[in-house]
Design an enzyme around this catalytic site. Structure first.
Site, mmCIF file in Angstrom:
data_model
loop_
_atom_site.group_PDB
_atom_site.id
_atom_site.type_symbol
_atom_site.label_atom_id
_atom_site.label_comp_id
_atom_site.label_asym_id
_atom_site.label_seq_id
_atom_site.Cartn_x
_atom_site.Cartn_y
_atom_site.Cartn_z
ATOM 1 N N GLY A 234 -31.973 -29.042 -117.125
ATOM 2 C CA GLY A 234 -31.849 -27.757 -116.438
ATOM 3 C C GLY A 234 -32.141 -27.885 -114.953
ATOM 4 N N PHE A 235 -33.306 -28.439 -114.627
ATOM 5 C CA PHE A 235 -33.705 -28.709 -113.249
ATOM 6 C C PHE A 235 -33.774 -27.449 -112.396
ATOM 7 C CE2 PHE A 235 -31.159 -32.294 -114.916
ATOM 8 C CZ PHE A 235 -32.212 -33.145 -115.171
ATOM 9 N N GLY A 462 -35.413 -31.296 -122.342
ATOM 10 C CA GLY A 462 -35.212 -32.742 -122.203
ATOM 11 C C GLY A 462 -36.481 -33.448 -121.768
ATOM 12 N N LEU A 625 -50.383 -36.806 -121.491
ATOM 13 C CA LEU A 625 -50.225 -36.358 -122.882
ATOM 14 C C LEU A 625 -49.424 -37.365 -123.699
ATOM 15 C CD1 LEU A 625 -49.556 -32.556 -122.275
ATOM 16 C CD2 LEU A 625 -51.703 -33.659 -122.922
ATOM 17 N N THR A 629 -43.046 -40.145 -122.411
ATOM 18 C CA THR A 629 -42.300 -39.042 -121.801
ATOM 19 C C THR A 629 -42.802 -38.778 -120.384
ATOM 20 O OG1 THR A 629 -43.766 -37.404 -122.828
ATOM 21 C CG2 THR A 629 -41.733 -37.947 -124.001
ATOM 22 N N GLN A 633 -40.466 -38.669 -117.076
ATOM 23 C CA GLN A 633 -40.429 -37.570 -116.118
ATOM 24 C C GLN A 633 -40.611 -38.078 -114.693
ATOM 25 O OE1 GLN A 633 -40.302 -33.837 -116.536
ATOM 26 N NE2 GLN A 633 -39.050 -34.982 -117.950
ATOM 27 N N LYS A 696 -51.937 -31.859 -115.892
ATOM 28 C CA LYS A 696 -51.181 -31.135 -114.878
ATOM 29 C C LYS A 696 -49.687 -31.251 -115.198
ATOM 30 C CE LYS A 696 -54.577 -32.494 -111.360
ATOM 31 N NZ LYS A 696 -54.764 -33.023 -109.987
ATOM 32 N N GLY A 697 -48.895 -30.348 -114.635
ATOM 33 C CA GLY A 697 -47.452 -30.417 -114.843
ATOM 34 C C GLY A 697 -46.857 -31.608 -114.115
ATOM 35 N N GLU A 700 -41.811 -31.746 -111.885
ATOM 36 C CA GLU A 700 -41.254 -31.613 -110.542
ATOM 37 C C GLU A 700 -41.908 -32.517 -109.515
ATOM 38 O OE1 GLU A 700 -39.775 -27.256 -110.144
ATOM 39 O OE2 GLU A 700 -41.331 -27.268 -111.655
HETATM 40 MO MO1 MOS Z 1 -37.969 -25.776 -112.046
HETATM 41 S S1 MOS Z 1 -36.759 -25.870 -110.406
HETATM 42 O O1 MOS Z 1 -39.017 -24.471 -111.703
HETATM 43 O O2 MOS Z 1 -36.917 -25.602 -113.377
#
Ligand code: MOS
Length: 733
Positions: A234-235, A462, A625, A629, A633, A696-697, A700
């Site tokens: 998606g991005f 994904g 985690l 994966t 990422q 943390k995420g 991105e």
């Molecule tokens: Mo992200 S650009 O917040 O899917």
């Protein structure tokens, strides 16, 4: 039993994906489905004077041709509070951008619909389009919203501080339009049944999609179901609801059949968002020792004539360095283009390019090592809010990255390293992206055969969501991963936020952790209360569960399986639901993921050809985690960083405001041959503030920093400072 969280568990859906068993949106077998093809505008600005559909309607199998003349009138198509963009869905004859949907042809087969679309005769009156960031256009304005942040900030008086600084630099950096190209194109199947609408949709947010579509069609939310079990990337582009989703639902109602609408690759350029090009001015003022006195970051970007979206490039300058004076501003100009949108690390990807190149330029001016300059300006807390960091491993990232890369061997002058025909250079830059978390719910159900079913409404775009949720659930109950079934991607499951802002692991993961933990407590409680259980009256903290078996941790062999407990109690299953929410820590701490990236480039001295020959990235991501994966990422982010730096450019012909390279042959994403060995590591230190999972995420983070590291390496190789992305060979000749 070793913990699964943190392990390299293979993707639980990996086999289904490689064998084709995983059903993406367009794969859903829907009885009686018919096919829709979108027809888009050949001009960017003007009106549709007429569409002659007779030839199209004469094609065998064509069921309908929808245009602004016969399309249903809909409400609430404007921008909404969920971050959805204004939708142009055949409501009038106005053309506001090239490739805008102007008709939908529906037929029994895809081939018939395509043939019908080909035979449509469209008459336009065109007006001159207006595009560009030329400052003399003089129509810039302050955006209402900058990805949920304020448009402008100031601390201290930046102009005075700049004026008084002994060392100053100011430069203008530009970035190009970039189009997300997930492998799976946008696709929707819409099926109406007695006033209820089911949408199979390639989306990053099934609940946002449900809410948006329900409002537009005047339905109650529970009359709309959105299903999206697998999403092929998606991005950001699949975050908002775009026109084709609404048009598919409209067409399905019109022909009274389920309708499938899949965008063709060229239709991905415009109608579903893109990253706006930017023109960024960065000014830095410093003491001779490199201590920053002032940072000024101004971003100008384009938006469409009918909606507002700001590429938020000035955000990193607010928090990354401890400068006493700072000012950050964002402005927009309107162009006759499709509305720009969220694209991986919106603002942060492009903003770190400018800021981190400016820091590199300042380091050369001062004769300081770029890492040393950054260390001297390390912010011990968030300079803008004064909040402490939840954690900040940036200095460790510099140290580990420098060691892995061999940074101490770097030539102290630019343009001196040669390897045959190639000039060689090294550069580095910071990666940074905010850590987000939202409310999320999950349902967990343990069956009397010992299996655990977890239902969460989130979607796996994904990133590995199925896999990490399996790990979290298995650990929380004490059972093997093979006994866990995670079900995602259906609005009938508990609600979670959009998979955007890198928040899915923290949001949905926390909900799963809480739901399964509650289930474990219930199972334990029942065993301890049951006179027939070997665990009857065993103290609570002595009851453990491993491999699906409850046991008294003090007495070898004393215990029973969860399955036998449930069977004896006559329970087919037990279930628990959790509604997890972030707490006040969100307001108490500044939460960011960090990293340091290093790049080696080779630039052909005669031809200007640029190759990235080595990259090192070290990231502070909190707890890892799933190392597999996570690595995927981070590598993916760095690879897209190469694209942003060197290859990706959605070229607009400014005379006609049309994209001239709207396909994957001419729009160049990095391919294997463009990607060197990428060395990715992370500091695994858990962040105890961000969520119960301490992670943390990461989705991105890694695109940020990569373009600046590459641009800085090109300067080191050649002595040429290119401030305009993508850096193509013509800019070096
Ligand atoms: Mo992200 S650009 O917040 O899917």
């Amino acid at each position: 039993m070793p913990e699964l969280v943190g392990s390299a568990l293979e993707r639980v859906d990996g086999r289904d994906k490689v064998t084709g068993a995983a059903g993406y949106t367009a794969d859903h077998p829907i009885a009686d489905v018919v096919h829709a093809v979108l027809v888009t505008s050949a001009i960017a600005h003007g009106r549709v004077e007429g569409i002659d559909a007779a030839a199209a309607e004469a094609v065998a199998g064509v069921l309908a041709v929808l245009t602004h003349d016969n399309a249903a009138r809909l409400r609430r198509l404007g921008r909404d509070a969920d971050g959805n963009h204004a939708i142009l869905a055949l409501q009038d004859a106005e053309i506001r951008y090239a490739n805008q949907p102007i008709a939908v042809v529906v037929a029994d087969t895809l081939e018939q619909a395509r043939e019908g679309a080909r035979r449509l005769v469209v008459r336009y009156t065109a007006k001159a389009p207006r595009v560009g960031l030329d400052p003399v256009r003089g129509r810039s304005f302050r955006p209402k919203q900058v990805v949920e942040e304020k448009s402008d900030t100031a601390r201290g008086t930046v102009t005075t501080a700049l004026y008084r600084s002994p060392v100053r630099m100011e430069a203008v950096y530009t970035t190009a339009f970039q189009t997300h190209n997930p492998l799976e194109p946008h696709a929707t199947i819409a099926a109406w049944d007695d006033g209820q609408l089911t949408l199979y949709d390639a989306t990053q947010g099934i609940f946002d999609c449900r809410a948006r579509v329900a409002r537009i069609f005047g339905l109650r939310e529970d009359a709309v179901r959105v299903v999206s079990p697998f999403v092929g990337g998606g991005f950001g582009s699949k975050g908002p609801v775009w026109s084709h989703v609404v048009l598919a639902a409209m067409a399905a109602r019109h022909v009274n059949r389920p309708v499938k609408l899949v965008l063709e690759r060229p239709q991905m350029f415009g109608p579903v968002g893109w990253r706006a090009r930017t023109r960024q001015t960065v000014a830095l003022g410093a003491e001779p020792d490199g201590t920053l006195a002032a940072i000024h970051h101004h971003t100008l970007a384009e938006t469409s004539t009918f909606d507002e979206f700001m590429e938020a490039s000035s955000l990193p300058a607010r928090m990354l360095y401890a400068s006493p004076a700072s000012a950050t501003t964002h402005r927009l100009v309107r162009s006759t283009i499709a509305t720009p949108s969220y694209a991986r690390a919106p603002g942060w990807a492009t903003g770190t390019f400018a800021l981190e190149c400016a820091m590199d330029e300042l380091a050369w001016t001062l004769g300081l090592d770029p890492i040393e300059l950054r260390l001297r300006n390390y912010a011990a807390k968030d300079p803008d809010t004064g909040r402490p960091w939840s954690s900040n491993g940036l200095r460790e990232c510099y140290r580990i990255g420098a060691t892995r890369f061999g940074w101490h061997r770097r030539a102290p002058q630019p343009g001196v390293w040669r390897d045959g025909d190639w000039r060689v250079g090294w550069g580095m830059a910071v990666s940074v992206y905010p850590t987000h978390r939202s409310e999320a719910s999950a349902m967990a159900r343990v069956h009397n055969d010992g299996t655990l079913v977890v239902e969460v409404g989130t979607q796996d775009i994904g990133t590995g969501t199925y896999t990490i949720l399996t790990q979290i659930a298995a650990d929380a109950l004490g059972i093997p991963a093979a006994q866990v079934a995670v079900r995602l991607g259906d609005t009938r499951y508990p609600e979670t936020p959009i998979s955007g802002g890198s928040q899915t692991a923290a949001s949905a993961g926390s909900a799963v952790h809480e739901a399964v933990t509650a289930l474990r407590q219930e199972v334990t409680r029942r065993a301890r209360k049951d006179p027939a259980s070997p665990l009857h009256d065993v103290p609570e903290d002595c009851v453990a569960i491993e491999e699906g078996r409850l046991f008294d941790s003090r007495v070898f062999g004393k215990g029973e399986s969860v399955a036998s407990l449930l069977a004896r109690q006559g329970e087919p299953y037990l279930e628990a639901r959790a509604d997890a929410a972030p707490g006040k820590e969100m307001d108490e701490y500044a939460m960011y993921a960090f990293g340091a990236q290093f790049a080696e480039v080779r630039v052909d001295a005669e031809l200007g050809v640029i190759r990235v020959s080595r990259m090192v990235g070290v990231f502070d991501v909190g707890r890892a985690l799933n190392s597999r994966t996570l690595r995927s990422q981070l590598v993916g982010g760095m690879v897209w960083g190469i694209g942003l730096a060197l290859t990706e450019d959605t070229v607009l012909d400014s005379r006609v405001a049309r994209v001239v390279n709207g396909n994957l042959a001419d729009y160049h994403v990095p391919v294997d041959a463009d990607v060197p060995e990428v060395d990715v590591t992370w500091i695994g230190a858990p962040d105890n503030c961000v969520s119960p999972l301490c992670a943390k995420g990461v989705g991105e983070l890694a695109i940020t920093g990569a373009p600046a590291a590459i641009a800085n390496a090109i300067y080191h190789a050649t002595g040429r400072r290119v401030r305009d992305l993508p850096i193509t060979l013509d800019k070096l000749l």
